[in-house]
Design a protein around this motif. Structure first.
Motif, PDB file in Angstrom:
ATOM      1  N   THR A  40       3.935  -7.183 -24.423  1.00  0.00           N
ATOM      2  CA  THR A  40       3.388  -8.124 -24.897  1.00  0.00           C
ATOM      3  C   THR A  40       2.981  -7.699 -26.198  1.00  0.00           C
ATOM      4  O   THR A  40       2.623  -8.637 -27.234  1.00  0.00           O
ATOM      5  CB  THR A  40       2.440  -7.940 -24.431  1.00  0.00           C
ATOM      6  OG1 THR A  40       2.054  -7.843 -22.599  1.00  0.00           O
ATOM      7  CG2 THR A  40       1.265  -8.835 -24.422  1.00  0.00           C
ATOM      8  N   GLY A  41       2.942  -6.311 -26.407  1.00  0.00           N
ATOM      9  CA  GLY A  41       3.296  -6.107 -27.717  1.00  0.00           C
ATOM     10  C   GLY A  41       2.128  -5.523 -28.045  1.00  0.00           C
ATOM     11  O   GLY A  41       1.589  -5.145 -29.259  1.00  0.00           O
ATOM     12  N   VAL A  42       0.736  -5.357 -26.944  1.00  0.00           N
ATOM     13  CA  VAL A  42      -0.119  -5.189 -27.425  1.00  0.00           C
ATOM     14  C   VAL A  42      -0.409  -3.356 -27.443  1.00  0.00           C
ATOM     15  O   VAL A  42      -0.259  -2.469 -26.375  1.00  0.00           O
ATOM     16  CB  VAL A  42      -1.117  -4.709 -26.552  1.00  0.00           C
ATOM     17  CG1 VAL A  42      -2.837  -5.055 -26.788  1.00  0.00           C
ATOM     18  CG2 VAL A  42      -1.468  -7.163 -26.556  1.00  0.00           C
ATOM     19  N   PHE A  43      -0.431  -2.056 -28.196  1.00  0.00           N
ATOM     20  CA  PHE A  43      -0.103  -1.267 -28.320  1.00  0.00           C
ATOM     21  C   PHE A  43      -1.379  -0.316 -28.223  1.00  0.00           C
ATOM     22  O   PHE A  43      -2.316  -0.077 -28.670  1.00  0.00           O
ATOM     23  CB  PHE A  43       0.548  -0.193 -29.648  1.00  0.00           C
ATOM     24  CG  PHE A  43       0.845   0.920 -29.672  1.00  0.00           C
ATOM     25  CD1 PHE A  43       1.857   0.830 -28.706  1.00  0.00           C
ATOM     26  CD2 PHE A  43      -0.165   2.082 -29.787  1.00  0.00           C
ATOM     27  CE1 PHE A  43       2.191   2.552 -28.619  1.00  0.00           C
ATOM     28  CE2 PHE A  43       0.717   3.320 -30.165  1.00  0.00           C
ATOM     29  CZ  PHE A  43       1.992   3.406 -28.996  1.00  0.00           C
ATOM     30  N   THR A  91     -11.632  -6.236 -29.478  1.00  0.00           N
ATOM     31  CA  THR A  91     -11.496  -5.507 -29.717  1.00  0.00           C
ATOM     32  C   THR A  91      -9.886  -6.434 -30.017  1.00  0.00           C
ATOM     33  O   THR A  91      -8.917  -5.879 -30.589  1.00  0.00           O
ATOM     34  CB  THR A  91     -11.552  -4.591 -29.997  1.00  0.00           C
ATOM     35  OG1 THR A  91     -10.835  -4.301 -27.926  1.00  0.00           O
ATOM     36  CG2 THR A  91     -12.767  -4.138 -29.377  1.00  0.00           C
ATOM     37  N   LEU A  92      -9.239  -7.107 -29.204  1.00  0.00           N
ATOM     38  CA  LEU A  92      -8.180  -7.181 -28.678  1.00  0.00           C
ATOM     39  C   LEU A  92      -7.286  -8.275 -30.443  1.00  0.00           C
ATOM     40  O   LEU A  92      -6.122  -8.593 -30.483  1.00  0.00           O
ATOM     41  CB  LEU A  92      -8.040  -8.156 -27.388  1.00  0.00           C
ATOM     42  CG  LEU A  92      -7.394  -7.552 -26.556  1.00  0.00           C
ATOM     43  CD1 LEU A  92      -6.689  -8.384 -25.417  1.00  0.00           C
ATOM     44  CD2 LEU A  92      -6.160  -6.806 -26.965  1.00  0.00           C
ATOM     45  N   ARG A  93      -8.426  -8.649 -31.161  1.00  0.00           N
ATOM     46  CA  ARG A  93      -7.983  -8.917 -32.186  1.00  0.00           C
ATOM     47  C   ARG A  93      -6.833  -8.329 -33.654  1.00  0.00           C
ATOM     48  O   ARG A  93      -6.079  -8.695 -33.855  1.00  0.00           O
ATOM     49  CB  ARG A  93      -8.764 -10.126 -33.083  1.00  0.00           C
ATOM     50  CG  ARG A  93      -8.810 -11.122 -31.976  1.00  0.00           C
ATOM     51  CD  ARG A  93     -10.313 -11.960 -32.448  1.00  0.00           C
ATOM     52  NE  ARG A  93     -10.258 -13.501 -32.130  1.00  0.00           N
ATOM     53  CZ  ARG A  93     -11.009 -14.066 -31.078  1.00  0.00           C
ATOM     54  NH1 ARG A  93     -11.829 -12.589 -30.617  1.00  0.00           N
ATOM     55  NH2 ARG A  93     -11.081 -15.046 -30.640  1.00  0.00           N
ATOM     56  N   LEU A  94      -7.408  -6.833 -33.253  1.00  0.00           N
ATOM     57  CA  LEU A  94      -6.939  -6.158 -33.839  1.00  0.00           C
ATOM     58  C   LEU A  94      -5.527  -5.537 -33.437  1.00  0.00           C
ATOM     59  O   LEU A  94      -5.136  -6.365 -32.267  1.00  0.00           O
ATOM     60  CB  LEU A  94      -7.625  -4.651 -33.881  1.00  0.00           C
ATOM     61  CG  LEU A  94      -9.068  -4.798 -33.723  1.00  0.00           C
ATOM     62  CD1 LEU A  94      -9.913  -3.597 -33.607  1.00  0.00           C
ATOM     63  CD2 LEU A  94      -9.206  -4.622 -35.209  1.00  0.00           C
ATOM     64  N   LYS A  95      -4.578  -5.371 -34.523  1.00  0.00           N
ATOM     65  CA  LYS A  95      -3.489  -5.313 -34.261  1.00  0.00           C
ATOM     66  C   LYS A  95      -2.956  -3.821 -34.394  1.00  0.00           C
ATOM     67  O   LYS A  95      -3.188  -3.066 -35.069  1.00  0.00           O
ATOM     68  CB  LYS A  95      -2.349  -6.028 -34.545  1.00  0.00           C
ATOM     69  CG  LYS A  95      -2.671  -7.552 -34.219  1.00  0.00           C
ATOM     70  CD  LYS A  95      -1.769  -8.633 -35.814  1.00  0.00           C
ATOM     71  CE  LYS A  95      -2.301  -9.789 -35.140  1.00  0.00           C
ATOM     72  NZ  LYS A  95      -1.676 -10.520 -35.552  1.00  0.00           N
ATOM     73  N   GLY A  96      -2.164  -2.921 -33.931  1.00  0.00           N
ATOM     74  CA  GLY A  96      -1.208  -2.311 -33.598  1.00  0.00           C
ATOM     75  C   GLY A  96      -1.861  -1.222 -33.745  1.00  0.00           C
ATOM     76  O   GLY A  96      -2.726  -0.594 -33.105  1.00  0.00           O
ATOM     77  N   ILE A  97      -1.809  -0.056 -34.565  1.00  0.00           N
ATOM     78  CA  ILE A  97      -2.134   1.346 -34.836  1.00  0.00           C
ATOM     79  C   ILE A  97      -3.648   0.451 -34.167  1.00  0.00           C
ATOM     80  O   ILE A  97      -4.666   2.186 -34.515  1.00  0.00           O
ATOM     81  CB  ILE A  97      -1.878   1.437 -35.666  1.00  0.00           C
ATOM     82  CG1 ILE A  97      -2.341   3.313 -35.552  1.00  0.00           C
ATOM     83  CG2 ILE A  97      -2.379   1.554 -37.115  1.00  0.00           C
ATOM     84  CD1 ILE A  97      -1.422   4.105 -34.204  1.00  0.00           C
TER      85      ILE A  97
END
Length: 241
Positions: A40-43, A91-97
């Motif tokens: 999914t690309g959710v780190f 918080t899942l609208r945040l991306k990457g690091i």
């Protein structure tokens, strides 16, 4: 698979069997982390927190209320999913690091709670005396018994993940990973699918935590720290996300 079934019949060394059981637990944890980080690309760097939530859910119930494995595994799965949703919704609208930082913070908060809520978790003393599971009237009394139990659970979990990834839901996960903007333009609700991936992933972490608690019969905050997350990250990186 035949070799895996025959393994404990050939290998008698208890230490090696113990390593094999722990490998089985890590198969579930790494596979669940791969749902979010790989497909999914959710780190996420907080999967050991949900592993700990699963273990403490069944440990607290066993220690304070005398419940067994089946009650514990249901509670562990539900508790891990609920905490995953509570973390993911805001918080899942945040991306990457940035999301990774949030999950590390959540992991540290959980560690502090388990260390200091003495009346519930016994703090640094840990929770002892968690009973060994009884499956269909058969108590798991040896490493060989636990090996076959975790092997069956591994097969079940990997089958469910395989079916999910090779379904419409799994294709949506991978579309979001590859290009979330393109995925949203063709009608995929990216936030909802990210949340679903996190819930799906944390559920399996809870199952692994429950199994570990009943296998070790003792849990403490030290078993679910940041180092566990880096072990899992290493596994899915070496194994291939």
């Amino acid at each position: 698979f035949v070799l895996l079934v025959l393994f404990p019949l050939v290998v008698k060394n208890e230490y090696v069997l113990n390593v094999a059981v722990m490998a089985g637990i890590y198969i579930i944890l790494a596979s669940s982390m791969n749902i979010t980080n790989g497909y999914t690309g959710v780190f996420s760097m907080g999967h050991s927190a949900f592993y700990g939530i699963g273990a403490y859910s069944t440990g607290i119930l066993a220690y304070h209320f005398g419940t067994g494995f089946w009650t514990g595994i249901i509670a562990a799965g539900i508790a891990s999913v609920l905490f995953g949703l509570l973390l993911g919704i805001p918080t899942l609208r945040l991306k990457g690091i940035f999301f990774a930082f949030v999950t590390v913070s959540f992991l540290e908060i959980l560690r502090l709670v388990t260390m200091n809520w003495i009346s519930l978790t016994r703090g640094p003393m840990g929770i002892p005396g968690i009973p060994v599971p009884t499956l269909f009237g058969w108590p798991l009394s040896s490493n060989r018994d636990f090996y076959y139990a975790i092997l069956a659970l591994d097969v079940f979990v990997i089958f469910l993940i395989f079916r999910a990834i090779h379904s419409r839901i799994g294709r949506a996960f991978m579309a979001i990973r590859d290009d979330d903007l393109a995925a949203s333009t063709i009608g995929i609700p990216t936030f909802q699918y990210r949340l679903l991936a996190l819930a799906f992933s944390t559920f399996f972490c809870g199952l692994a935590g429950c199994f570990y608690a009943h296998y070790a019969t003792y849990i403490s905050p030290d078993s679910f720290g940041v180092s566990e997350t880096f072990i899992l990250l290493t596994m899915i990186t070496v194994g291939g996300m």
